[in-house]
Design an enzyme around this catalytic site. Structure first.
Site, PDB file in Angstrom:
ATOM      1  N   ASP A  35     -38.278 -58.056  25.567  1.00 55.11           N
ATOM      2  CA  ASP A  35     -37.233 -57.089  25.199  1.00 55.11           C
ATOM      3  C   ASP A  35     -36.911 -56.105  26.319  1.00 55.11           C
ATOM      4  O   ASP A  35     -36.517 -54.963  26.070  1.00 55.11           O
ATOM      5  CB  ASP A  35     -37.624 -56.301  23.932  1.00 55.11           C
ATOM      6  CG  ASP A  35     -37.872 -57.222  22.759  1.00 55.11           C
ATOM      7  OD1 ASP A  35     -37.192 -58.262  22.686  1.00 55.11           O
ATOM      8  OD2 ASP A  35     -38.737 -56.907  21.932  1.00 55.11           O
ATOM      9  N   LYS A  43     -33.346 -58.496  29.221  1.00 59.28           N
ATOM     10  CA  LYS A  43     -33.031 -59.722  29.981  1.00 59.28           C
ATOM     11  C   LYS A  43     -31.627 -60.228  29.646  1.00 59.28           C
ATOM     12  O   LYS A  43     -30.877 -60.639  30.522  1.00 59.28           O
ATOM     13  CB  LYS A  43     -34.060 -60.830  29.668  1.00 59.28           C
ATOM     14  CG  LYS A  43     -35.481 -60.460  30.050  1.00 59.28           C
ATOM     15  CD  LYS A  43     -36.467 -61.542  29.656  1.00 59.28           C
ATOM     16  CE  LYS A  43     -36.621 -61.710  28.159  1.00 59.28           C
ATOM     17  NZ  LYS A  43     -37.233 -60.591  27.449  1.00 59.28           N
ATOM     18  N   GLY A  59     -34.833 -62.815  21.255  1.00 60.20           N
ATOM     19  CA  GLY A  59     -33.617 -62.141  20.782  1.00 60.20           C
ATOM     20  C   GLY A  59     -33.041 -61.416  21.972  1.00 60.20           C
ATOM     21  O   GLY A  59     -33.585 -60.406  22.407  1.00 60.20           O
ATOM     22  N   HIS A  60     -31.978 -61.958  22.550  1.00 54.67           N
ATOM     23  CA  HIS A  60     -31.392 -61.401  23.772  1.00 54.67           C
ATOM     24  C   HIS A  60     -30.038 -60.796  23.446  1.00 54.67           C
ATOM     25  O   HIS A  60     -29.122 -61.503  23.023  1.00 54.67           O
ATOM     26  CB  HIS A  60     -31.269 -62.487  24.849  1.00 54.67           C
ATOM     27  CG  HIS A  60     -32.595 -63.039  25.287  1.00 54.67           C
ATOM     28  ND1 HIS A  60     -32.722 -64.055  26.197  1.00 54.67           N
ATOM     29  CD2 HIS A  60     -33.866 -62.694  24.940  1.00 54.67           C
ATOM     30  CE1 HIS A  60     -34.012 -64.306  26.390  1.00 54.67           C
ATOM     31  NE2 HIS A  60     -34.717 -63.504  25.630  1.00 54.67           N
ATOM     32  N   GLN A  81     -39.212 -63.900  26.274  1.00 52.83           N
ATOM     33  CA  GLN A  81     -40.455 -63.124  26.168  1.00 52.83           C
ATOM     34  C   GLN A  81     -40.716 -62.398  27.494  1.00 52.83           C
ATOM     35  O   GLN A  81     -39.766 -62.053  28.173  1.00 52.83           O
ATOM     36  CB  GLN A  81     -41.643 -64.027  25.778  1.00 52.83           C
ATOM     37  CG  GLN A  81     -41.615 -64.510  24.331  1.00 52.83           C
ATOM     38  CD  GLN A  81     -40.622 -65.642  24.088  1.00 52.83           C
ATOM     39  OE1 GLN A  81     -40.660 -66.667  24.735  1.00 52.83           O
ATOM     40  NE2 GLN A  81     -39.730 -65.447  23.138  1.00 52.83           N
TER      41      GLN A  81
HETATM   42  P1  GDP Z   1     -34.235 -58.982  25.837  1.00 58.02           P
HETATM   43  O1  GDP Z   1     -34.995 -59.673  24.765  1.00 58.02           O
HETATM   44  O2  GDP Z   1     -35.055 -58.773  27.080  1.00 58.02           O
HETATM   45  O3  GDP Z   1     -32.920 -59.612  26.138  1.00 58.02           O
HETATM   46  O4  GDP Z   1     -33.936 -57.501  25.290  1.00 58.02           O
HETATM   47  P2  GDP Z   1     -33.381 -57.133  23.819  1.00 58.02           P
HETATM   48  O5  GDP Z   1     -31.969 -57.521  23.725  1.00 58.02           O
HETATM   49  O6  GDP Z   1     -34.313 -57.650  22.783  1.00 58.02           O
HETATM   50  O7  GDP Z   1     -33.573 -55.575  23.820  1.00 58.02           O
HETATM   51  C1  GDP Z   1     -32.943 -54.754  24.757  1.00 58.02           C
HETATM   52  C2  GDP Z   1     -32.056 -53.750  24.011  1.00 58.02           C
HETATM   53  O8  GDP Z   1     -31.681 -52.712  24.899  1.00 58.02           O
HETATM   54  C3  GDP Z   1     -30.756 -54.344  23.504  1.00 58.02           C
HETATM   55  O9  GDP Z   1     -30.399 -53.684  22.313  1.00 58.02           O
HETATM   56  C4  GDP Z   1     -29.759 -54.010  24.616  1.00 58.02           C
HETATM   57  O10 GDP Z   1     -28.424 -53.926  24.149  1.00 58.02           O
HETATM   58  C5  GDP Z   1     -30.260 -52.670  25.057  1.00 58.02           C
HETATM   59  N1  GDP Z   1     -30.061 -52.324  26.473  1.00 58.02           N
HETATM   60  C6  GDP Z   1     -30.106 -53.150  27.555  1.00 58.02           C
HETATM   61  N2  GDP Z   1     -29.975 -52.430  28.692  1.00 58.02           N
HETATM   62  C7  GDP Z   1     -29.843 -51.143  28.315  1.00 58.02           C
HETATM   63  C8  GDP Z   1     -29.698 -49.904  29.036  1.00 58.02           C
HETATM   64  O11 GDP Z   1     -29.695 -49.856  30.257  1.00 58.02           O
HETATM   65  N3  GDP Z   1     -29.610 -48.768  28.278  1.00 58.02           N
HETATM   66  C9  GDP Z   1     -29.648 -48.776  26.921  1.00 58.02           C
HETATM   67  N4  GDP Z   1     -29.558 -47.618  26.285  1.00 58.02           N
HETATM   68  N5  GDP Z   1     -29.776 -49.912  26.225  1.00 58.02           N
HETATM   69  C10 GDP Z   1     -29.884 -51.074  26.906  1.00 58.02           C
HETATM   70  P1  IMO Z   2     -37.539 -61.719  23.928  1.00 57.01           P
HETATM   71  O1  IMO Z   2     -37.137 -63.002  24.634  1.00 57.01           O
HETATM   72  C1  IMO Z   2     -40.796 -59.335  22.308  1.00 57.01           C
HETATM   73  C2  IMO Z   2     -44.107 -61.498  20.422  1.00 57.01           C
HETATM   74  C3  IMO Z   2     -44.283 -61.379  18.927  1.00 57.01           C
HETATM   75  C4  IMO Z   2     -45.789 -61.508  18.837  1.00 57.01           C
HETATM   76  C5  IMO Z   2     -46.113 -62.529  19.912  1.00 57.01           C
HETATM   77  C6  IMO Z   2     -46.266 -63.966  19.384  1.00 57.01           C
HETATM   78  O2  IMO Z   2     -36.517 -61.184  23.013  1.00 57.01           O
HETATM   79  O3  IMO Z   2     -38.059 -60.731  24.915  1.00 57.01           O
HETATM   80  P2  IMO Z   2     -44.506 -65.790  18.551  1.00 57.01           P
HETATM   81  O4  IMO Z   2     -43.553 -65.776  17.404  1.00 57.01           O
HETATM   82  O5  IMO Z   2     -43.864 -65.994  19.875  1.00 57.01           O
HETATM   83  O6  IMO Z   2     -45.662 -66.720  18.328  1.00 57.01           O
HETATM   84  O7  IMO Z   2     -45.153 -64.308  18.555  1.00 57.01           O
HETATM   85  O8  IMO Z   2     -45.038 -62.490  20.828  1.00 57.01           O
HETATM   86  N1  IMO Z   2     -42.758 -61.957  20.857  1.00 57.01           N
HETATM   87  C7  IMO Z   2     -41.864 -61.160  21.436  1.00 57.01           C
HETATM   88  N2  IMO Z   2     -41.878 -59.838  21.684  1.00 57.01           N
HETATM   89  N3  IMO Z   2     -39.739 -60.069  22.705  1.00 57.01           N
HETATM   90  C8  IMO Z   2     -39.721 -61.402  22.490  1.00 57.01           C
HETATM   91  O9  IMO Z   2     -38.748 -62.207  22.974  1.00 57.01           O
HETATM   92  C9  IMO Z   2     -40.789 -62.001  21.781  1.00 57.01           C
HETATM   93  N4  IMO Z   2     -41.059 -63.264  21.386  1.00 57.01           N
HETATM   94  C10 IMO Z   2     -42.279 -63.225  20.846  1.00 57.01           C
HETATM   95  O10 IMO Z   2     -43.827 -60.141  18.459  1.00 57.01           O
HETATM   96  O11 IMO Z   2     -46.401 -60.307  19.211  1.00 57.01           O
HETATM   97 MG    MG Z   3     -35.513 -59.419  22.755  1.00 55.36          MG
END
Ligand code: GDP
Ligand code: IMO
Ligand code: MG
Length: 424
Positions: free
Chosen positions: A12, A15, A39-40, A223
C-alpha cells in the site's frame, strides 16, 4: 528501458498511482506475483479506480497489460473487475494478456484460507482471505491447476477430479465442513474458461518478443518487500516473492533485460494485518495520520496500522531489490506535523541493529532509535516542482535519501495523477 517497480515497505505504498504515472512512457505493464489480495488505487479528475488483478496501466488506452505466470488468478475476481471497468468505459479486449502458466485460485483455496485463519487462535496472519496462501502452497506441492489446464477440458476434468478428491478430504476431515461437488466446480470453471480463452497466451514468448522489439516494459509489483515470503517478516507475510526477483521468475523475462528497479515508499509507514511493526504510532498519532492519509485497506477496508518512517526496513528493501531509486509518496500527509521522526536503527537487549533482524521474535522486541526533524507545517499538495517544496520538506527528503544511500526520483504530494514531482 524495462523497469521493475516494487513496494519497499509492507504494501500500500502507492504503487498503483506511480505505475499509472509511469505507464505513459511504457508499452507494457505486467503483474508478476500475488493475486486479488492487491488493491492498487489510481485517481484522476473525479475518478478513482482500485485495481486488484488487472495491471494498473489499464487506465491508459492502448497500453498492453499482462498477467504473468507468477500471478494466481481467481476468475471470479478477474471478471468481476473486468466487468466493473467496462461499465466505467475501460475496455480490456485486445490488450489484456493472461499467462497459460498462471495458477488458478479455486473455490477450495478461498475456503481453506478462511478456515485456516479461523483456526489459528492467537496466531492469525490477518490474510485477505482471497485464497492466496493455499493456492501458492498447491503450486509448490505440484497440486495446482493452471490456466493452460483449464483451456483443455479433458486435462482440466482429470486434474480437478484428482485434486478435488484430496481437497474434499481436507475440507471434511480437518475442518469438518461440507465437501465441494465436482459438477458444480466443473460447470463454473467451464463458464470462466469461455470468458478467459480470448485473453490466454504464452506470455513468456509474448513478453520476450516485446523485449526483442525494444518495447518498454513496466513490471508492477504487488504487496511489498516486507511481505515477501523470503525477505519479509515471516510468517507475517504473503505467499509470493514481492521483491524484484519475483518479476524475473513471474514473467520469464531474464534479469539481463531489466534496466531499472524503483522502490515505492510512503513518507511514513503502514501495515495491514498482524506482525511486528517497530515504529507503530501510539493512539493519538495513529488516529491523526490514519484519518489524514485515509489509511483503510483498498481490498478489505480494514484500518491500516500507521507509524514513522522506518529506514531499517527500507534499507533492507534497497538491499534485496537493488533499488536504483525511490519514489516517495504521501509526503503531504505529514504537512501539519511539528516534528517528524525517522527510525535509523533498532535497540534490542543492549544491542544496536542497523539491519533488519531475520528472526521475527527478535524484531518484535526491537525498539526504534529515532532522529527528529522539524516539520514544514504548510500545505504542499499544490507543489509542482522540487525547488518549490518548503525547505524542511526538502531537508527531510534529503535525509531519507542519505540514510538509504539511494536517490529519490519521484515525490508524490497527493493521490491525483498530476500531484507528482519528478526529481532530476
Ligand atoms: P498500492 O497498493 O501500493 O497501490 O497503494 P494503495 O492504493 O493500496 O494505497 C495508497 C493510497 O494512497 C491510495 O488511496 C492512493 O490514492 C493514495 N495516495 C497515493 N499517493 C498519494 C499521495 O502522494 N498523497 C496522498 N494523500 N494520497 C496518496
Ligand atoms: P498491495 O499490492 C498490504 C497482507 C495481508 C496479510 C498478509 C497475508 O495493495 O500493496 P494474503 O492474503 O496475501 O495471504 O495476506 O499480507 N497483504 C497486504 N498488505 N497491501 C497488499 O497489497 C497486501 N496483500 C496482502 O494484510 O497481512
Ligand atoms: Mg494496496
Amino acid at each position: 528501458m524495462n523497469t521493475i517497480l516494487i513496494g519497499a515497505q509492507w504494501g500500500d505504498e502507492g504503487k498503483g498511482k506511480i505505475i499509472d504515472v509511469l505507464t505513459e512512457k511504457c508499452d507494457y505493464v505486467v503483474r508478476y506475483q500475488g493475486g486479488a489480495n492487491a488493491g492498487h488505487t489510481v485517481q484522476f479528475g473525479d475518478q478513482e479506480f482500485v485495481l486488484h488483478l488487472v495491471p494498473s496501466g489499464v487506465l491508459h488506452a492502448g497500453k498492453r497489460c499482462v498477467i504473468g505466470n507468477g500471478v494466481v488468478i481467481d476468475p471470479e475476481a478477474l471478471f468481476g473487475e473486468i466487468d466493473a471497468l467496462k461499465k466505467r468505459g475501460v475496455r480490456v479486449d485486445g490488450r489484456l494478456f493472461i499467462s497459460e502458466q498462471a495458477h488458478l485460485i479455486m473455490p477450495y483455496h478461498k475456503l481453506i484460507d478462511s478456515f485456516q485463519e479461523e483456526s489459528r487462535h492467537g496466531r492469525k496472519i490477518g490474510t485477505t482471505k482471497r485464497g492466496i496462501g493455499p493456492c501458492y502452497a498447491d503450486k509448490i506441492a505440484r497440486l495446482g491447476i493452471r490456466v493452460g489446464d483449464l483451456m483443455d477440458l479433458r486435462i482440466f476434468e482429470d486434474r480437478l477430479r484428482y485434486v478435488l478428491s484430496e481437497k474434499n478430504r481436507v475440507l471434511t476431515r480437518i475442518y469438518g465442513r461440507p465437501a465441494l461437488a465436482f459438477g458444480k466446480v466443473y460447470k463454473d470453471f467451464c463458464a470462466w474458461r469461455r470468458r478467459m480463452k480470448p485473453f490466454v497466451v504464452d506470455t513468456i514468448v509474448f513478453l520476450n518478443e516485446a523485449v526483442r522489439q525494444k518495447k518498454k516494459i513496466l513490471f508492477e509489483g504487488a504487496q511489498g518487500t516486507l511481505l515477501d515470503v523470503d525477505h519479509g517478516t515471516y510468517p507475517y507475510v504473503t505467499s509470493s516473492n514481492a521483491t524484484a526477483g519475483g518479476a524475473i521468475t513471474g514473467t520469464g523475462v531474464a534479469p539481463t533485460h531489466i534496466g531499472e528497479i524503483v522502490g515505492v515508499v510512503k513518507a511514513y509507514t503502514t501495515r495491514v494485518g498482524e506482525g511486528p511493526f517497530p515504529t507503530e504510532f501510539g493512539p493519538e498519532l495513529m488516529e491523526k495520520i490514519r484519518t489524514k492519509g485515509e489509511e483503510f485497506g483498498a481490498t478489505t477496508g480494514r484500518p491500516r496500522r500507521c507509524g514513522w518512517f522506518d529506514a531499517v526496513v527500507v534499507r533492507h528493501a534497497v538491499c534485496v531489490n537493488g533499488l536504483n531509486s525511490i519514489a516517495v509518496t504521501k509526503l503531504d500527509v505529514l504537512d501539519e506535523l511539528p516534528v517528524i521522526k525517522i527510525a535509523t536503527a533498532y535497540r534490542c537487549g543492549g544491542k544496536i541493529y542497523d539491519h533488519l533482524p531475520s528472526n521475527v521474535r527478535v524484531l518484535e522486541k526491537c525498539r526504534p532509535v529515532y532522529e527528529d526533524h522539524p516539520g514544514w507545517q504548510e500545505d504542499i499538495t499544490g507543489v509542482k516542482r522540487y525547488r518549490d517544496l518548503p525547505s524542511n520538506a526538502k531537508k527531510y527528503l534529503a535525509r531519507l535519501s542519505r540514510i538509504l544511500k539511494t536517490p529519490i526520483s519521484i515525490i508524490s504530494v497527493g493521490a491525483e495523477r498530476t500531484q507528482t514531482i519528478f526529481v532530476r
